[in-house]
Design an enzyme around this catalytic site. Structure first.
Site, PDB file in Angstrom:
ATOM      1  N   GLY A   1       0.840  -1.179   0.000  1.00  0.00           N
ATOM      2  CA  GLY A   1       0.000   0.000   0.000  1.00  0.00           C
ATOM      3  C   GLY A   1       0.881   1.237   0.000  1.00  0.00           C
ATOM      4  O   GLY A   1       2.040   1.209  -0.449  1.00  0.00           O
ATOM      5  N   SER A   2       0.361   2.291   0.555  1.00  0.00           N
ATOM      6  CA  SER A   2       1.052   3.585   0.468  1.00  0.00           C
ATOM      7  C   SER A   2       2.323   3.644   1.299  1.00  0.00           C
ATOM      8  O   SER A   2       3.092   4.600   1.194  1.00  0.00           O
ATOM      9  CB  SER A   2       0.112   4.695   0.931  1.00  0.00           C
ATOM     10  N   THR A   3       2.570   2.655   2.144  1.00  0.00           N
ATOM     11  CA  THR A   3       3.800   2.693   2.922  1.00  0.00           C
ATOM     12  C   THR A   3       5.020   2.560   2.018  1.00  0.00           C
ATOM     13  O   THR A   3       6.143   2.823   2.434  1.00  0.00           O
ATOM     14  CB  THR A   3       3.830   1.555   3.968  1.00  0.00           C
TER      15      THR A   3
END
Lengths: 649, 392
Positions: free
Chosen positions: A325-327
């Site tokens: 994801g956005s991590t």
């Protein structure tokens, strides 16, 4: 005729008799010769063979099981103990009336029909001079009641033996693991001599990984037995060497706090001390009680655990593979800046979507209305998807893979638990090999926001966090701190292995970490749920990963999305920003926005209790600050005496 | 009956008389008789038997796990048996000759009685409970059968005719079958063998000996049919002891292990592991030779066998010196029976023969066989010491 019969020729008869006697004596001589030949054969020719058989007959080596090593947390709380359990045994030879004795015993303590049934079965099979168990796991009350009445029951004994017990139960089910009865397949793997008296073997977790250290060395006694197998006397005794005690980096308080913070949600929490690589907490929920497995779990209970949709037996920390994801965005930003793909000033306009030139497919930002003008700092703070779609397009998949590999993704972390999975760093070659499909430009685009085929375990994500916190250096995460012998005389420190350093110019680290701080502190920051009310500086990045996302579009069309299809919530964070003491990765399955709240509770607990947790004696030498220009120090060659996390290979 | 008792008492008085008047005899012109001869004891036989018994008591002490009580009981039996032996030695051989038919038929009746009212002991009817003493009539037949055969052949021309052999065969077969029916295969075998020994010494035609041996082999299936199951097991086990190492083969394997592990010098008296830890079954009775082999080794076993051979030598010597057919055949028969009994036992223990319940003479723990054996030695002494001394 008659007359002839009456006349006996005595001289002739005597001669006949003497002849016969001489003949008989020759026969006797031959037979005696045969007998001596036989005795010579037995006692001289085959003497050695029969001596061996005689020795085997009456001498026996009885193995003595070593005491299994204990497992302690970093704060010295017992995580795996050896508990004395008591069982009631009857020696039939010493009892006059078995039935009557059992009836009388039933009046003192409860004995179930199952117990008596299995007892009678054993009575028929086992030698009668041996104690035959009637009831296992006597309670303290039962033991007390029986002891008081013992004088009435000759031949009835209470026997104590050691059994593994996990005082903290479910909180360490996935890390410490459990032991259970050894099976033939496992017996074939270990040295059968050393396990001759051992009934239990580590099946999962640290119990399995450090089996060799925990088990110890078997002892034995040489005894003389009679034909009935009774021990007549002991000739020699070699004491067993007890297994080593393990001291873990895990902190009981933090582990429990993290488990409680997860509450009813399924997912994982990994907390690492960035300066040492020690794992302070490693939680996978839902969990289970490892004590159930020690003495054989009932089929029903096991089915219930194994068939549960929530998969409590599944260790999500090391075996659950999730999209970043956005991590993934901060590490992509690092590479983009380093490779001068963009500058910090580079700005785009986000209309809420992104479209590749010459393609019709539209990639939406999570915020449908768009973020307007976005530079890199803001893109990280607000987690702007459009910016990173564009960035991924500019970087190309090769550079994205490069940075993922730099952060040691796609490889196991060599943690001291077996069964760790690699995760996936997707590349065109990988897709061709595994899925037999070409790499589409769209694959690169969604990789920019950590979607698509890119997968990582929570442990790997936590390790990335630690690397970010340390600005590029880290030890491989691990659970063991030291082992000690059971008399506490010798201590062996665990030597952690240093990871290959990730080298970026200092200003790039500074820029990205500042943006991650912004995630927590800025009004627009997506990490506000994590940051509100925190008493100290922290850097974080949220992430929301879609579970089923073949095309990168969100699952829609239904007002209520089924739980199993809901996005999962991710958060990585480290604190304090300047000298990070804790790096954390939280993953919550199928429940958006939960991870920041869990992380908040865990970090808050840590900061409130950090003085207890900060034990200098447990820490390996701190990592040297890495200058961006100098090459990283090569890790010292570990001597054989030290345990390295690679001893499994 | 009273007649016999009267005769018996007069014989005893006579021997005491002759002992008292030995001084007169010494002076007389008749040949010199030593004190032992006057007591009707054969010194050589007596000492050899005593030597074997002494050695046997030491072995028994070890085999019985140093239980002095058992040794004392055995010693008491020997004392009684010695007394009976001495009494038997006082009775002149002609008296035995006279009593032979009575003893033989009395024995047959007792055997029939055992079959009718015998008490079951160890799964086989062997004992006749006479209230105070348990009595094993089959043991009497071990002496009665050679006696009966010697009696039958005493006046007949030797070598015997076919008719005589058939009658002699009946004399042997009838008691042997009665004993086998009890069932006591071992004693039945010993009775048959004691009879066969006498027949052999009568100068039986070699062709008949060969023929009867062939007949025996041919009748094996018939014998097999009449055997008890445990007896069949024993035979099968003898052929292949590994067939059932924990069951019927156990005895013989453990016995061989005991003897073999003893080696040349043995494990030392009281140090046998096979017997003391009960791996060796019946180590105080039928398998006591294995204890000797284990603890005293090849040397001890050899000493024991040589002592037996001394006894055998003396018995054969007595038979050769005997002055009439009856005593000659009886002495020879008893001598060979003694040989066969110790040979079969040792052969069984060392695995040469199948397991048959024959004790090791003079050593195995147990009463009846000792009485029989020493009575036989008494008769032999009587035969030797009642000879007419021919002056040259």
């Amino acid at each position: 005729m008659k007359k002839r019969l009456r006349i006996k020729n005595h001289q002739q008869e005597l001669r006949l008799f003497q002849k016969r006697m001489i003949f008989t004596c020759i026969g006797v001589g031959v037979l005696i010769g045969l007998l001596f030949f036989r005795l010579f054969d037995l006692q001289v020719v085959e003497h050695n063979k029969y001596t061996t058989m005689s020795t085997q007959n009456h001498l026996e080596l009885l193995p003595i099981a070593p005491t299994r090593g204990l497992i302690y947390s970093r704060d010295g709380i017992l995580l795996a103990a050896n508990k004395s359990v008591f069982s009631l045994e009857i020696t039939p030879d010493d009892v006059k009336n078995l039935k009557q004795t059992i009836t009388k015993l039933k009046q003192i303590i409860p004995i179930s029909q199952d117990d008596t049934d299995s007892f009678w079965r054993l009575v028929r099979r086992r030698p009668q001079y041996q104690g035959i168990p009637l009831k296992y796991h006597l309670s303290k009350q039962d033991v007390a009641k029986l002891y008081v009445n013992m004088y009435r029951f000759p031949g009835v004994h209470i026997k104590a033996h050691l059994m593994r017990y996990y005082p903290e139960g479910k909180y360490f089910a996935h890390t410490v693991g459990y032991v259970s009865r050894i099976n033939p397949r496992e017996l074939a793997r270990v040295n059968p001599t050393n396990y001759a008296a051992t009934n239990f073997i580590g099946k999962t977790g640290l119990e399995q990984y450090y089996e060799k250290q925990l088990h110890g060395l078997v002892g034995y006694q040489e005894v003389e037995v009679d034909a009935q197998g009774r021990i007549v006397r002991t000739l020699e005794r070699v004491a067993p060497v007890p297994g080593k005690n393990l001291y873990l980096s895990l902190d009981v308080g933090l582990q429990i706090a993290a488990t409680k913070a997860m509450g009813k949600y399924n997912g994982a929490v990994v907390v690492i001390q960035p300066s040492t690589g020690q794992i302070l907490a490693m939680v996978s929920t839902p969990n289970f009680d490892p004590n159930l497995f020690v003495d054989g779990i009932s089929e029903k209970t096991y089915r219930k655990l194994a068939d549960s949709k929530a998969e409590p037996l599944f260790n999500r920390d090391i075996r659950g593979q999730y999209p970043f994801g956005s991590t993934a965005k901060p590490i992509e930003a690092l590479e983009a800046l380093n490779d001068k793909v963009i500058t910090p000033q580079y700005t785009i306009f986000d209309p809420g979507w992104f479209k590749l030139p010459n393609y019709h497919h539209i990639y939406h930002c999570w915020l449908r209305t768009g973020h307007g003008n976005v530079d890199l700092h803001r893109a990280i703070v607000v987690s702007c998807d459009t910016f990173f779609y564009n960035l991924a397009h500019m970087m190309g998949i090769a550079k994205i893979d490069t940075v993922f590999n730099k952060f040691h993704l796609g490889h196991t972390m060599h943690i001291d638990i077996d069964g760790e999975l690699n995760g996936i760093v997707a590349s065109p070659e990988w897709k061709q090999r595994v899925k037999d499909k070409p790499w589409y430009p769209g694959d690169t685009i969604i990789s920019g926001i950590g979607q698509g085929s890119m997968l990582a375990t929570p442990l790997q994500i936590a390790n990335v966090t630690a690397e970010l916190a340390n600005r590029g250096t880290a030890y491989y995460p691990h659970l063991l701190v030291k082992t000690t012998s059971q008399d506490d005389k010798t201590t062996t420190m665990f030597k952690p292995t240093e990871e290959q350093s990730i080298i970026f110019p200092h200003w790039i680290w500074h820029f990205v970490i500042k943006a991650m701080v912004g995630v927590v502190t800025e009004p627009e920051g997506t990490g506000w749920r994590f940051g509100r009310g925190l008493q100290f500086s922290a850097a974080a990045k949220t992430g929301t990963a879609q579970v089923y996302s073949d095309t990168g579009t969100q699952v829609k069309g239904k007002k209520v999305i089924p739980i199993r299809l809901r996005s999962q919530s991710l958060l990585i964070a480290f604190a304090p920003v300047k000298h990070p003491k804790i790096a954390i990765a939280v993953l919550v399955e199928h429940s958006p926005h939960v991870a920041p709240e869990v992380a908040h509770k865990v970090v808050e607990y840590y900061m409130m209790h950090q003085h207890h947790l900060h034990d200098k004696s447990l820490a390996p030498p701190p990592l040297l600050p890495v200058d961006s220009t100098t090459p990283p120090p090569t890790p010292a060659k570990s001597s054989q005496q030290l345990i390295t996390p690679f001893n499994n290979d | 009956m009273w007649f016999f008792i009267g005769q018996f008492l007069s014989d005893i008085m006579q021997s005491i008389n002759s002992y008292i008047h030995r001084a007169q005899a010494k002076k007389s012109t008749t040949a010199y008789r030593s004190t032992w001869q006057r007591l009707h004891i054969d010194f050589f036989l007596f000492t050899s038997v005593l030597a074997v018994i002494t050695m046997g008591l030491f072995i028994l002490y070890s085999a019985a796990n140093q239980n002095m009580h058992i040794v004392e009981k055995q010693l008491l039996r020997f004392l009684i048996a010695f007394f009976i032996m001495l009494i038997a030695a006082q009775i002149p051989p002609q008296r035995f000759r006279q009593w032979t038919p009575v003893i033989y038929f009395l024995g047959l009746m007792l055997l029939a009685a055992v079959l009718a009212i015998g008490v079951v002991s160890q799964g086989a009817e062997r004992w006749l409970d006479l209230g105070v003493v348990k009595f094993q009539p089959s043991e009497i037949m071990k002496i009665a059968v050679p006696m009966a055969l010697a009696w039958y052949f005493k006046d007949r021309q030797l070598p015997p005719s076919f008719k005589d052999v058939v009658i002699a065969g009946l004399i042997i077969i009838v008691p042997a079958l009665l004993v086998a029916k009890q069932p006591d295969l071992g004693t039945a075998l010993m009775i048959s063998i004691s009879g066969a020994c006498v027949l052999l010494l009568t100068g039986l035609n070699w062709r008949w000996i060969g023929g009867s041996l062939l007949a025996l082999v041919a009748s094996t299936p018939v014998l097999w049919h009449f055997m008890h199951n445990y007896q069949r097991q024993r035979v099968l086990t003898f052929i292949n002891p590994a067939r059932d190492p924990l069951g019927t083969g156990y005895h013989i394997i453990q016995s061989k292990v005991a003897i073999g592990s003893g080696g040349v010098l043995g494990k030392g008296w009281l140090n046998g592991t096979q017997s003391h830890l009960n791996f060796l079954p019946a180590h105080a009775t039928d398998f006591i030779f294995a204890v000797c082999g284990e603890e005293l080794g090849l040397i001890g076993s050899t000493v024991l066998i040589v002592l037996y051979l001394f006894i055998l030598y003396r018995c054969i010597y007595i038979s050769l010196k005997a002055q009439d057919t009856y005593t000659r055949l009886l002495a020879g028969g008893l001598a060979l029976t003694f040989f066969v009994s110790f040979y079969i036992n040792i052969g069984m223990v060392t695995g040469i023969f199948p397991v048959v319940g024959i004790p090791l003479p003079l050593i195995s723990y147990g009463g009846t066989s000792i009485m029989t054996l020493l009575t036989a030695f008494g008769i032999l002494m009587s035969i030797h010491t009642h000879r007419k001394l021919n002056t040259k």
